[in-house]
Motif scaffolding. Structure first.
Motif, short mmCIF file in Angstrom:
data_model
loop_
_atom_site.label_atom_id
_atom_site.label_comp_id
_atom_site.label_asym_id
_atom_site.label_seq_id
_atom_site.Cartn_x
_atom_site.Cartn_y
_atom_site.Cartn_z
N MET A 1 0.85 -1.18 0.00
CA MET A 1 0.00 0.00 0.00
C MET A 1 0.89 1.23 0.00
SD MET A 1 -3.31 -0.87 2.26
CE MET A 1 -2.63 -1.20 3.85
N HIS A 2 0.36 2.32 -0.57
CA HIS A 2 1.22 3.48 -0.74
C HIS A 2 0.41 4.77 -0.79
CE1 HIS A 2 4.64 5.75 -2.23
NE2 HIS A 2 3.86 6.27 -3.14
N ILE A 3 0.77 5.70 0.04
CA ILE A 3 0.29 7.08 -0.10
C ILE A 3 1.54 7.89 -0.40
CG2 ILE A 3 -0.71 9.08 1.07
CD1 ILE A 3 -2.44 7.19 2.68
N SER A 4 1.48 8.66 -1.44
CA SER A 4 2.63 9.40 -1.93
C SER A 4 3.24 10.30 -0.86
CB SER A 4 2.21 10.25 -3.13
OG SER A 4 3.18 11.18 -3.46
N THR A 5 4.55 10.50 -0.96
CA THR A 5 5.23 11.41 -0.03
C THR A 5 4.78 12.85 -0.26
OG1 THR A 5 7.12 11.59 -1.54
CG2 THR A 5 7.27 9.96 0.23
N SER A 80 -6.37 13.90 -1.72
CA SER A 80 -7.22 13.97 -2.93
C SER A 80 -6.84 15.14 -3.82
CB SER A 80 -8.69 14.10 -2.54
OG SER A 80 -9.13 12.94 -1.89
N ALA A 81 -6.44 16.25 -3.21
CA ALA A 81 -6.04 17.42 -4.00
C ALA A 81 -4.78 17.13 -4.80
CB ALA A 81 -5.81 18.62 -3.08
N LEU A 82 -3.89 16.35 -4.24
CA LEU A 82 -2.61 16.08 -4.89
C LEU A 82 -2.64 14.87 -5.81
CD1 LEU A 82 -0.31 16.81 -1.84
CD2 LEU A 82 -0.96 18.35 -3.71
N GLU A 83 -3.46 13.89 -5.46
CA GLU A 83 -3.59 12.67 -6.25
C GLU A 83 -5.04 12.22 -6.19
OE1 GLU A 83 -0.46 9.71 -5.90
OE2 GLU A 83 0.52 11.07 -4.49
N PRO A 84 -5.88 12.74 -7.08
CA PRO A 84 -7.32 12.47 -7.02
C PRO A 84 -7.70 10.98 -6.97
CG PRO A 84 -6.87 14.17 -8.62
CD PRO A 84 -5.54 13.64 -8.17
N ASP A 85 -6.91 10.12 -7.58
CA ASP A 85 -7.24 8.70 -7.60
C ASP A 85 -6.37 7.86 -6.66
OD1 ASP A 85 -4.93 9.07 -9.04
OD2 ASP A 85 -5.54 7.87 -10.75
N PHE A 86 -5.85 8.50 -5.60
CA PHE A 86 -4.92 7.79 -4.73
C PHE A 86 -5.54 6.57 -4.08
CE2 PHE A 86 -6.94 10.12 -1.37
CZ PHE A 86 -6.69 9.42 -0.19
N LEU A 87 -6.82 6.62 -3.73
CA LEU A 87 -7.45 5.45 -3.09
C LEU A 87 -7.55 4.28 -4.06
CD1 LEU A 87 -10.31 6.89 -0.84
CD2 LEU A 87 -8.20 5.78 -0.12
N ASP A 88 -7.81 4.56 -5.32
CA ASP A 88 -7.89 3.49 -6.31
C ASP A 88 -6.53 2.86 -6.57
OD1 ASP A 88 -10.63 3.89 -6.61
OD2 ASP A 88 -10.34 5.37 -8.20
N TYR A 115 -11.06 -5.32 -1.19
CA TYR A 115 -10.29 -4.09 -1.06
C TYR A 115 -11.16 -2.85 -0.93
CZ TYR A 115 -6.12 -6.80 -2.38
OH TYR A 115 -5.08 -7.70 -2.43
N ALA A 116 -12.39 -2.91 -1.40
CA ALA A 116 -13.29 -1.74 -1.29
C ALA A 116 -13.49 -1.37 0.18
CB ALA A 116 -14.62 -2.02 -1.96
N GLY A 117 -13.63 -2.35 1.04
CA GLY A 117 -13.79 -2.09 2.47
C GLY A 117 -12.56 -1.42 3.07
N ILE A 118 -11.40 -1.84 2.63
CA ILE A 118 -10.16 -1.23 3.12
C ILE A 118 -10.08 0.22 2.67
CG2 ILE A 118 -7.64 -1.28 2.93
CD1 ILE A 118 -7.94 -4.38 2.60
N ARG A 119 -10.41 0.46 1.40
CA ARG A 119 -10.39 1.84 0.89
C ARG A 119 -11.39 2.71 1.64
NH1 ARG A 119 -9.54 -0.89 -4.06
NH2 ARG A 119 -11.78 -0.94 -4.46
N ASP A 120 -12.58 2.18 1.90
CA ASP A 120 -13.60 2.95 2.63
C ASP A 120 -13.13 3.27 4.04
OD1 ASP A 120 -15.23 2.76 0.39
OD2 ASP A 120 -16.52 1.21 1.24
#
Length: 143
Positions: A1-5, A80-88, A115-120
């Motif tokens: 899993m990854h959220i951008s720096t 979301s502002a920086l990466e609109p599709d980050f959850l996907d 994975y939808a539950g994890i994203r939610d």
């Protein structure tokens, strides 16, 4: 899993702007020095946060200020502002399973549901943490 720096750099910038934006001109170069990031990266982050309505940038002489209360800026809003599709993109699914295999032809549907539950859950968690919470924690630790 990854959220951008980019998200952590943005939080760093927002703390800096909140702390010093009223008394100093906060520029991308100054933020670059504070974060250790390239000024172009900082300008891209500022641009994304500006489009989202989080920041204002003065034209000409420059300078960045907060455009809304810290309570209204959540980690989800920043990401979301920086990466609109980050959850996907957060959890990858291998792209080419075999369509000849019973598991392979169904794995995307099976994993999408799981994975939808994890994203939610992650979205709810990120929406529950505001910049005010983060700044309050910063002040507790460093003041």
């Amino acid at each position: 899993m990854h959220i951008s720096t980019k998200c952590s750099i943005a939080v760093h910038c927002l703390i800096f702007i909140s702390e010093y934006g009223e008394t100093q001109k906060v520029t991308s170069n100054r933020l670059s020095l504070s974060t250790g990031s390239n000024p172009v990266t900082i300008r891209n982050i500022i641009s994304g946060l500006k489009k989202e309505g989080i920041l204002s940038v003065k034209f000409g002489t420059g300078g960045t200020t907060l455009n809304c209360p810290l309570e209204d800026i959540t980690l989800y809003r920043i990401c979301s502002a920086l990466e609109p599709d980050f959850l996907d993109k957060l959890i990858g699914i291998h792209a080419t399973p075999s369509s000849l295999c019973p598991v392979g032809k169904n794995i995307h549907s099976v994993l999408d549901a799981a994975y939808a539950g994890i994203r939610d859950d992650l979205q709810i968690s990120l929406q529950s943490i505001s910049m005010k919470d983060i700044l309050d924690h910063y002040h507790k630790l460093y003041r």
